[in-house]
Design an enzyme around this catalytic site. Structure first.
Site, PDB file in Angstrom:
ATOM      1  N   SER A 153       0.834  -1.190   0.000  1.00  0.00           N
ATOM      2  CA  SER A 153       0.000   0.000   0.000  1.00  0.00           C
ATOM      3  C   SER A 153       0.881   1.258   0.000  1.00  0.00           C
ATOM      4  O   SER A 153       1.752   1.382  -0.844  1.00  0.00           O
ATOM      5  CB  SER A 153      -0.924  -0.055   1.210  1.00  0.00           C
ATOM      6  OG  SER A 153      -1.995   0.833   1.060  1.00  0.00           O
ATOM      7  N   ASP A 325      -8.396  -6.661  -4.883  1.00  0.00           N
ATOM      8  CA  ASP A 325      -8.035  -5.337  -4.374  1.00  0.00           C
ATOM      9  C   ASP A 325      -8.533  -4.280  -5.358  1.00  0.00           C
ATOM     10  O   ASP A 325      -8.068  -4.221  -6.491  1.00  0.00           O
ATOM     11  CB  ASP A 325      -6.510  -5.274  -4.232  1.00  0.00           C
ATOM     12  CG  ASP A 325      -6.020  -3.971  -3.617  1.00  0.00           C
ATOM     13  OD1 ASP A 325      -6.806  -3.014  -3.512  1.00  0.00           O
ATOM     14  OD2 ASP A 325      -4.835  -3.908  -3.234  1.00  0.00           O
ATOM     15  N   HIS A 358      -7.887  -5.357  -0.531  1.00  0.00           N
ATOM     16  CA  HIS A 358      -6.599  -4.721  -0.297  1.00  0.00           C
ATOM     17  C   HIS A 358      -5.915  -5.257   0.964  1.00  0.00           C
ATOM     18  O   HIS A 358      -4.695  -5.426   1.004  1.00  0.00           O
ATOM     19  CB  HIS A 358      -6.834  -3.210  -0.177  1.00  0.00           C
ATOM     20  CG  HIS A 358      -5.589  -2.407  -0.013  1.00  0.00           C
ATOM     21  ND1 HIS A 358      -4.568  -2.428  -0.933  1.00  0.00           N
ATOM     22  CD2 HIS A 358      -5.194  -1.560   0.973  1.00  0.00           C
ATOM     23  CE1 HIS A 358      -3.593  -1.612  -0.520  1.00  0.00           C
ATOM     24  NE2 HIS A 358      -3.945  -1.094   0.627  1.00  0.00           N
TER      25      HIS A 358
END
Lengths: 392, 199
Positions: A153, A325, A358
């Site tokens: 991320s 995601d 995610h």
């Protein structure tokens, strides 16, 4: 106990860089504090170090229990002896990002000029500044080249910044569930989070600490909203479906219309996520870091095509995405992979099949673990690292 | 490693930069790195095989010959390998062009549709042939562009590629003795292996 007291009670391991850091915005930040944790043993040649970069709301407690929540480190299942990031072999460094609220210089720190906490006056920072601060810590360890830089991320954005800004200092790079720039959709989500904080009456224009309050409602809502983006529809359905929670508090006790008697499990889960988050995170810090994420656009920062940035890179890349995601989609990872191919770089790319969205990069995903372990082992063979390093 | 992969490996000099298109389980690039000191990378369409390869520490990306070769700059590799894939790509001619753009040499293997058993089956039964090499019915086969050794040579000539080396190969991968007679190779070779460069 208030969050602030809890934080001051904590004694983080901190490196103070007295000369400070000149930020991209031109402001000088001195001294610069970087709070960090390390695991494993640095080899005599200082060639086995891995820097792990944490995500927006992560911190340096990657593998040991969090000092506020007492929960296991956020990647405790990934980092440790015999684990995919094997601390018998690698020396792992994880630092709290610049602008964070777990000991590194940020909104909670005292501004040297005014003698007051920065609060909402903390200068705007960028991914570039965050990695520049980390580089000071790596210099402090006298490490010339990191064996690997790994992060998911926002951590992946830092990995890309490292590979772009210090190519000769990164042997291997693993950008996970990330993108070479923050998308309009993600900026939009961040904006909703920020507006939730601004709308809290306890916000006081960012000077809530002076008023001895906390914008807990606003920060909680910000977290709830963000948390939805970390999951997927499939995962939410699987975990909660349309189930109602038994024995929930009657609506009138919460000052709500009768309509809200009874609560869906998913609502209860999100509220819990929101309320536990505000115990460990500072709202101003959240604003600073989420803004740094929004500014991130590797190609624009370098005023060049992505492929140009990595043209002469000898770094070995391993790009990983997760099929469900939608915050940092596989498409964005593929864009990065194509750019790396255009640069003629050495790239591996895997999309892990999962329905957990995610968040999957933080969860138990056997294929992900295998990929992590295998890529590091392969890269270590190319770097000529020894099998194990033990202290003493 | 399959015997025909060994034949491919034998064509590649020590220390070369290699891209293996359709790298499958990654055995060839693993061998090239460990035994020939090559800097070898792979592209593979099947994600399970990609994950398996990367988990073995091999640099492989998920992608396919039709769409992902165009990204690489010219002359990135010394050798680009395309194993048993040419017959399954959308645009074989374009893929060959890409191979010889990004690599100095291309090593291409494909199943030979000119093999006598295929000819005989079509002649005898009047239906699409089915053999151990061509083993999927016409309606689901990924092999949409079958060709014979003659066809491939004709294409190389039309595109101005120089055939540095060629071999006819049995199904088990052993090379066959017809090094001179293309006619016999085209009749008895179940697979063919070519080393090409731009003329």
């Amino acid at each position: 106990m208030s969050r602030e007291k809890e934080v001051t009670r904590l004694s983080h391991q901190i490196y103070t860089h007295e000369e400070g850091l000149e930020l991209q915005c031109g402001q000088m930040l001195a001294p610069l504090d970087i709070a960090y944790q390390t695991y494993g043993t640095l080899s005599p040649d200082r060639d086995n170090a891995i820097l792990i970069c944490h995500a927006l709301t992560g911190d340096q407690y990657v593998a040991d229990p969090h000092p506020i929540t007492n929960k296991p480190g956020w990647w405790a299942r990934m980092v440790g002896p015999g684990l995919p990031i094997d601390t018998n072999r690698f020396f792992v460094i994880c630092s709290n990002v610049l602008g964070g609220c777990m000991g590194s210089t940020g909104s909670l720190s005292i501004c040297r000029e005014t003698g007051q906490p920065w609060d909402n006056d903390f200068p705007a920072i960028t991914m570039h500044d965050i990695t520049a601060a980390q580089a000071k810590l790596i210099d402090h360890f006298n490490i010339k080249r990191l064996f690997a830089v790994i992060g998911g991320s926002m951590g992946g954005m830092q990995v890309l910044s490292w590979a772009a800004n210090y190519p000769e200092r990164v042997f291997a790079a693993m950008p996970i569930a990330t993108a070479p720039y923050q998308s309009a959709q993600n900026i939009a989500f961040n904006e909703v989070s920020r507006q939730a904080i601004f709308a809290d009456p306890e916000w006081h224009g960012g000077k809530y600490r002076v008023h001895n309050t906390l914008p807990a409602r606003g920060l909680g809502v910000a977290r709830m909203m963000a948390h939805i983006t970390y999951l997927s529809e499939e995962a939410l359905t699987r975990k909660f479906g349309r189930r109602m929670r038994q024995n929930s508090v009657p609506a009138k006790e919460n000052d709500l219309p009768l309509l809200f008697d009874g609560m869906f499990e998913v609502e209860s889960y999100l509220r819990h996520q929101g309320s536990s988050f505000v115990k460990r995170f500072d709202a101003n810090s959240y604003l600073t870091i989420s803004r740094a994420m929004d500014y991130f656009d590797l190609a624009a920062d370098h005023n060049a095509d992505l492929a140009e940035i990595f043209r002469w890179s000898s770094t070995r890349f391993c790009v990983i995405s997760f099929s469900s995601d939608w915050l940092f989609s596989t498409m964005q990872s593929r864009q990065l992979v194509r750019a790396l191919n255009r640069a003629g770089a050495n790239v591996s790319f895997v999309e892990i099949e999962t329905d957990r969205g995610h968040d999957a990069f933080l969860l138990e995903e056997p294929d992900f673990d295998r990929t992590m372990r295998g890529f590091l082992r392969g890269a270590a063979a190319h770097a000529g690292l020894k099998e194990t390093y033990h202290a003493g | 490693m399959r015997v025909d992969q060994q034949l491919i490996a034998d064509m590649i000099p020590h220390g070369s930069r290699v891209l293996d298109v359709g790298s499958g389980d990654g055995h060839l690039i693993d061998y090239l790195f460990n035994h020939k000191g090559c800097e070898a990378q792979g592209i593979e369409i099947d994600m399970r095989s990609v994950t398996q390869s990367v988990a073995h520490g091999l640099p492989v990306i998920q992608g396919d010959a039709d769409h992902d070769l165009a990204d690489y700059p010219a002359h990135t590799f010394d050798y680009v390998v395309l194993q048993r894939t040419l017959q399954a790509v959308e645009k074989p001619r374009e893929v060959l062009k890409q191979l010889l753009r990004i690599g100095r040499y291309a090593v291409v293997s494909f199943p030979n549709f000119g093999h006598w058993r295929l000819r005989w089956q079509l002649l005898h039964t009047g239906r699409m042939p089915m053999t151990p090499v061509w083993n999927t019915p016409w309606y689901i086969t990924p092999n949409i562009h079958p060709c014979t050794i003659y066809d491939f040579m004709a294409l190389c000539e039309a595109e101005n590629y120089k055939v540095e080396k060629w071999l006819a190969v049995k199904e088990d991968g052993c090379s066959l003795p017809w090094h001179r007679s293309i006619r016999l190779a085209n009749l008895f070779g179940e697979q063919a292996l070519f080393l090409l460069r731009k003329a």
